[in-house]
Design a protein around this motif. Sequence first.
Motif, PDB file in Angstrom:
ATOM      1  N   UNK A  38       0.675  -0.908   0.102  1.00 34.45           N
ATOM      2  CA  UNK A  38      -0.031  -0.195  -0.009  1.00 34.45           C
ATOM      3  C   UNK A  38       1.366   1.384   0.015  1.00 34.45           C
ATOM      4  N   UNK A  39       1.768   1.377   0.702  1.00 31.88           N
ATOM      5  CA  UNK A  39       3.196   2.598   0.507  1.00 31.88           C
ATOM      6  C   UNK A  39       3.105   2.313  -1.017  1.00 31.88           C
ATOM      7  N   UNK A  40       3.602   1.647  -1.868  1.00 41.60           N
ATOM      8  CA  UNK A  40       4.247   1.630  -3.515  1.00 41.60           C
ATOM      9  C   UNK A  40       2.198   2.275  -4.126  1.00 41.60           C
ATOM     10  N   UNK A  41       1.334   2.143  -3.748  1.00 41.93           N
ATOM     11  CA  UNK A  41       0.052   2.032  -4.454  1.00 41.93           C
ATOM     12  C   UNK A  41       0.078   3.773  -4.075  1.00 41.93           C
ATOM     13  N   UNK A  42      -0.076   3.916  -2.372  1.00 37.88           N
ATOM     14  CA  UNK A  42       0.398   5.926  -1.916  1.00 37.88           C
ATOM     15  C   UNK A  42       1.447   6.817  -3.081  1.00 37.88           C
ATOM     16  N   UNK A  43       2.523   5.807  -3.209  1.00 35.11           N
ATOM     17  CA  UNK A  43       3.227   6.381  -3.672  1.00 35.11           C
ATOM     18  C   UNK A  43       3.378   6.655  -5.300  1.00 35.11           C
ATOM     19  N   UNK A  44       2.647   6.006  -5.971  1.00 32.42           N
ATOM     20  CA  UNK A  44       2.075   6.056  -7.653  1.00 32.42           C
ATOM     21  C   UNK A  44       1.200   7.081  -7.225  1.00 32.42           C
ATOM     22  N   UNK A  45       0.077   7.073  -6.195  1.00 27.54           N
ATOM     23  CA  UNK A  45      -1.251   8.053  -6.226  1.00 27.54           C
ATOM     24  C   UNK A  45      -0.275   9.568  -6.250  1.00 27.54           C
ATOM     25  N   UNK A  46       0.523   8.998  -5.470  1.00 28.32           N
ATOM     26  CA  UNK A  46       1.209  11.040  -5.428  1.00 28.32           C
ATOM     27  C   UNK A  46       2.027  11.659  -6.081  1.00 28.32           C
ATOM     28  N   UNK A  47       2.562  10.700  -7.326  1.00 29.19           N
ATOM     29  CA  UNK A  47       2.579  11.370  -8.298  1.00 29.19           C
ATOM     30  C   UNK A  47       2.359  11.086  -9.392  1.00 29.19           C
ATOM     31  N   UNK A  48       0.460  10.757  -9.604  1.00 19.98           N
ATOM     32  CA  UNK A  48      -0.620  10.877 -10.337  1.00 19.98           C
ATOM     33  C   UNK A  48      -1.015  12.242  -9.851  1.00 19.98           C
ATOM     34  N   UNK A  49      -1.337  13.104  -8.651  1.00 16.41           N
ATOM     35  CA  UNK A  49      -1.558  13.894  -8.231  1.00 16.41           C
ATOM     36  C   UNK A  49      -3.169  13.192  -7.898  1.00 16.41           C
ATOM     37  N   UNK A  50      -3.230  12.224  -7.207  1.00 16.41           N
ATOM     38  CA  UNK A  50      -4.541  11.606  -6.971  1.00 16.41           C
ATOM     39  C   UNK A  50      -4.158  12.514  -5.579  1.00 16.41           C
ATOM     40  N   UNK A  51      -4.377  12.856  -4.714  1.00 17.51           N
ATOM     41  CA  UNK A  51      -3.864  13.141  -3.101  1.00 17.51           C
ATOM     42  C   UNK A  51      -5.415  12.179  -2.301  1.00 17.51           C
TER      43      UNK A  51
END
Length: 157
Positions: free
Chosen positions: A43-56
Amino acid sequence: MEETNLYQTPSADVSNAPALSERLYSPGQMVFAAFFGSPVAGFLLLAANFRELGQQKFRRYALLAGVVSNVALLLMAITLPDDVPILFTNVFVPIVYSFGALRIARHTQGAAFRAHLDAGGGKYSHWRVLLLSITVLFLYALVAIAVVFLLPESFWL
């Protein structure tokens, strides 16, 4: 006839080029992290991707899901009877939650990850994923050691 200067620097329109410094984690890397480093690592990796995609908003949901899944696993580990086969707890349960991580990653970020790669974006190194998984396991071990030393001896008897 038009003469071309062989020594002139080529020119190209790069205004629509993807930012190649941006990288994402693949769904497969999330599964690896979840299997070897617990659902929290996935889930940390999933959250990192969301950060990169701009989906806070979804980044916060991913972090919350990591905490909730960790609490659920700890509660399951505490309530399981002692005669449960080790194959169940050490192999079957991680396979189940890793498959869940794969489904979540593909559903929430699969299309965005493929579009990112098609646009020329990169993905993070597998070594980075391995290091994160090991770090999460190390932190779990530190917490477990702290709990053992902080709780009174009568708790364990």
